[in-house]
Scaffold this active site. Sequence first.
Site, PDB file in Angstrom:
ATOM      1  N   LYS A   1      -7.347   9.551  13.645  1.00 53.87           N
ATOM      2  CA  LYS A   1      -6.592  10.391  12.707  1.00 53.87           C
ATOM      3  C   LYS A   1      -6.606  11.863  13.148  1.00 53.87           C
ATOM      4  CE  LYS A   1      -4.964   7.238  10.000  1.00 53.87           C
ATOM      5  NZ  LYS A   1      -3.515   7.005   9.860  1.00 53.87           N
TER       6      LYS A   1
ATOM      7  N   VAL B   1      -7.239   6.385  -1.526  1.00 56.21           N
ATOM      8  CA  VAL B   1      -6.101   5.836  -2.273  1.00 56.21           C
ATOM      9  C   VAL B   1      -6.321   4.334  -2.431  1.00 56.21           C
ATOM     10  CG1 VAL B   1      -3.601   5.642  -2.390  1.00 56.21           C
ATOM     11  CG2 VAL B   1      -4.629   7.510  -1.060  1.00 56.21           C
TER      12      VAL B   1
ATOM     13  N   ASP C   1       5.864  -5.225  15.537  1.00 48.76           N
ATOM     14  CA  ASP C   1       4.492  -4.750  15.754  1.00 48.76           C
ATOM     15  C   ASP C   1       4.541  -3.423  16.521  1.00 48.76           C
ATOM     16  OD1 ASP C   1       1.885  -4.343  16.642  1.00 48.76           O
ATOM     17  OD2 ASP C   1       1.507  -6.485  16.903  1.00 48.76           O
ATOM     18  N   VAL C   2       3.998  -2.371  15.930  1.00 45.96           N
ATOM     19  CA  VAL C   2       4.084  -1.051  16.574  1.00 45.96           C
ATOM     20  C   VAL C   2       3.196  -0.944  17.815  1.00 45.96           C
ATOM     21  CG1 VAL C   2       4.700   0.118  14.409  1.00 45.96           C
ATOM     22  CG2 VAL C   2       2.311   0.084  15.147  1.00 45.96           C
TER      23      VAL C   2
ATOM     24  N   TYR D   1     -11.607   5.205  13.723  1.00 47.87           N
ATOM     25  CA  TYR D   1     -10.572   5.638  12.762  1.00 47.87           C
ATOM     26  C   TYR D   1     -10.564   7.161  12.648  1.00 47.87           C
ATOM     27  CZ  TYR D   1      -7.921   5.937   8.374  1.00 47.87           C
ATOM     28  OH  TYR D   1      -6.985   6.251   7.402  1.00 47.87           O
TER      29      TYR D   1
ATOM     30  N   THR E   1      -5.670   0.852  -2.083  1.00 49.78           N
ATOM     31  CA  THR E   1      -4.802  -0.064  -1.327  1.00 49.78           C
ATOM     32  C   THR E   1      -5.691  -1.176  -0.780  1.00 49.78           C
ATOM     33  OG1 THR E   1      -5.166   0.983   0.826  1.00 49.78           O
ATOM     34  CG2 THR E   1      -3.364   1.880  -0.502  1.00 49.78           C
TER      35      THR E   1
ATOM     36  N   GLY F   1       0.802  -1.230   0.000  1.00 52.90           N
ATOM     37  CA  GLY F   1       0.000   0.000   0.000  1.00 52.90           C
ATOM     38  C   GLY F   1       0.831   1.275   0.000  1.00 52.90           C
TER      39      GLY F   1
HETATM   40  P1  NDP Z   1      -2.804  -1.201   4.136  1.00 48.89           P
HETATM   41  O1  NDP Z   1      -3.777  -1.948   4.950  1.00 48.89           O
HETATM   42  O2  NDP Z   1      -2.670  -1.494   2.680  1.00 48.89           O
HETATM   43  O3  NDP Z   1      -1.336  -1.350   4.784  1.00 48.89           O
HETATM   44  C1  NDP Z   1      -1.150  -1.204   6.172  1.00 48.89           C
HETATM   45  C2  NDP Z   1       0.317  -1.453   6.498  1.00 48.89           C
HETATM   46  O4  NDP Z   1       0.476  -1.297   7.923  1.00 48.89           O
HETATM   47  C3  NDP Z   1       0.783  -2.852   6.151  1.00 48.89           C
HETATM   48  O5  NDP Z   1       2.101  -2.793   5.657  1.00 48.89           O
HETATM   49  C4  NDP Z   1       0.743  -3.596   7.488  1.00 48.89           C
HETATM   50  O6  NDP Z   1       1.718  -4.642   7.474  1.00 48.89           O
HETATM   51  C5  NDP Z   1       1.112  -2.451   8.459  1.00 48.89           C
HETATM   52  N1  NDP Z   1       0.639  -2.656   9.826  1.00 48.89           N
HETATM   53  C6  NDP Z   1      -0.646  -2.799  10.250  1.00 48.89           C
HETATM   54  N2  NDP Z   1      -0.704  -2.990  11.579  1.00 48.89           N
HETATM   55  C7  NDP Z   1       0.592  -2.953  12.017  1.00 48.89           C
HETATM   56  C8  NDP Z   1       1.210  -3.087  13.277  1.00 48.89           C
HETATM   57  N3  NDP Z   1       0.492  -3.317  14.386  1.00 48.89           N
HETATM   58  N4  NDP Z   1       2.563  -2.988  13.369  1.00 48.89           N
HETATM   59  C9  NDP Z   1       3.319  -2.782  12.253  1.00 48.89           C
HETATM   60  N5  NDP Z   1       2.779  -2.636  11.025  1.00 48.89           N
HETATM   61  C10 NDP Z   1       1.441  -2.729  10.909  1.00 48.89           C
HETATM   62  O7  NDP Z   1      -3.127   0.341   4.376  1.00 48.89           O
HETATM   63  P2  NDP Z   1      -2.864   1.660   3.493  1.00 48.89           P
HETATM   64  O8  NDP Z   1      -1.599   1.543   2.738  1.00 48.89           O
HETATM   65  O9  NDP Z   1      -4.111   2.002   2.799  1.00 48.89           O
HETATM   66  O10 NDP Z   1      -2.709   2.728   4.679  1.00 48.89           O
HETATM   67  C11 NDP Z   1      -1.456   3.222   5.125  1.00 48.89           C
HETATM   68  C12 NDP Z   1      -1.707   4.452   5.978  1.00 48.89           C
HETATM   69  O11 NDP Z   1      -2.376   5.439   5.208  1.00 48.89           O
HETATM   70  C13 NDP Z   1      -2.616   4.190   7.197  1.00 48.89           C
HETATM   71  O12 NDP Z   1      -2.163   4.945   8.290  1.00 48.89           O
HETATM   72  C14 NDP Z   1      -3.972   4.689   6.716  1.00 48.89           C
HETATM   73  O13 NDP Z   1      -4.786   5.064   7.776  1.00 48.89           O
HETATM   74  C15 NDP Z   1      -3.545   5.871   5.881  1.00 48.89           C
HETATM   75  N6  NDP Z   1      -4.527   6.341   4.909  1.00 48.89           N
HETATM   76  C16 NDP Z   1      -4.980   5.495   3.918  1.00 48.89           C
HETATM   77  C17 NDP Z   1      -5.887   5.968   2.992  1.00 48.89           C
HETATM   78  C18 NDP Z   1      -6.405   5.109   1.880  1.00 48.89           C
HETATM   79  O14 NDP Z   1      -7.354   5.523   1.199  1.00 48.89           O
HETATM   80  N7  NDP Z   1      -5.858   3.938   1.633  1.00 48.89           N
HETATM   81  C19 NDP Z   1      -6.392   7.352   3.039  1.00 48.89           C
HETATM   82  C20 NDP Z   1      -5.840   8.134   4.109  1.00 48.89           C
HETATM   83  C21 NDP Z   1      -4.945   7.634   4.997  1.00 48.89           C
HETATM   84  P3  NDP Z   1       1.547  -6.002   8.349  1.00 48.89           P
HETATM   85  O15 NDP Z   1       0.111  -6.451   8.198  1.00 48.89           O
HETATM   86  O16 NDP Z   1       2.562  -6.952   7.777  1.00 48.89           O
HETATM   87  O17 NDP Z   1       1.869  -5.598   9.762  1.00 48.89           O
END
Ligand code: NDP
Length: 253
Positions: free
Chosen positions: A164, A193, A66-67, A160, A195, A19
């Site tokens: 944010k 976006v 894990d954050v 959510y 994803t 993403g």
């Molecule tokens: P995805 O769900 O595609 O990706 C999320 C990512 O976060 C993955 O790489 C996942 O990896 C990681 N992740 C989730 N939980 C944890 C955790 N506890 N510790 C470490 N890593 C973690 O999301 P997006 O790419 O869509 O979103 C990315 C950011 O952008 C987010 O903060 C989202 O809120 C924000 N955003 C997204 C929008 C959209 O339309 N897509 C719009 C506005 C903001 P893994 O599962 O391997 O841990």
Amino acid sequence: MDAFRLDGRTALVTGANRGLGRAFAAALAEAGADVVLVGRDPERNREAADEIAAATGRRTTPVAGDVTDAPDVRRIVDEAAAAHGRLDVLVNNAGICYHRPALEVPDDEFLDVFDVNVTGLWRMSRAVAPYLIEAGGGAIVNVGSISAMIVNRPQWQPAYNASKAAVHQLTRSLAAEWAPHGIRVNAIAPGYVKTEMAPVDEPRFRDRWILDAPMQRYATPEEIAPSVVYLASDAASFTTGAVLVTDGGYTLF
Ligand code: NDP
């Protein structure tokens, strides 16, 4: 254009294995940074890190973690700093979202969202800040959202949206407090976006997510990534505490 370059710097990106985070990691590497990619899934981390290294020639390090786990956050950051010798940029991108009406949201789910989106960002920022100070200053880019500014429709996602809003205000708080350390803290607020998190192609979302926006389309992660490079780089040397809205005009209406 030199001010946009990140040569010699190391960036740590959370949620970097897919993403938006993956696109941010790739763009930072394209701008010259070495990159540490953090996520829970080690295989996906490795695959993203290898692909970005092959495409850019930069050094990439996958770190599984894990954050939401405090000891894990310290380990992630120490491992990243030990592997690269320095940290200059942190992109707090890891985030989760659930669609559910408020009356049906279990407490655990509400807390989960805050744990990743807010407390994870808080812990990562505090763990990385000493390394940024050691490097003589640095930049933190937080991934906020238009959901901090509007209430999304037609799906409800109260946790959510509140999380944010907290990200935007924590960005401002840390920017004010850490400016004397040479640390700039900014956020981006993307609109929709494509994803795994955002099912932008589903017809039931089209009216509100796509047709309601002035540009009448969603973004690709690659369109958002240059904003992160900008805020991470010296091109934004006088910018801190800002929230850069990248939403195709969504919040204008
Ligand atoms: P995805 O769900 O595609 O990706 C999320 C990512 O976060 C993955 O790489 C996942 O990896 C990681 N992740 C989730 N939980 C944890 C955790 N506890 N510790 C470490 N890593 C973690 O999301 P997006 O790419 O869509 O979103 C990315 C950011 O952008 C987010 O903060 C989202 O809120 C924000 N955003 C997204 C929008 C959209 O339309 N897509 C719009 C506005 C903001 P893994 O599962 O391997 O841990």
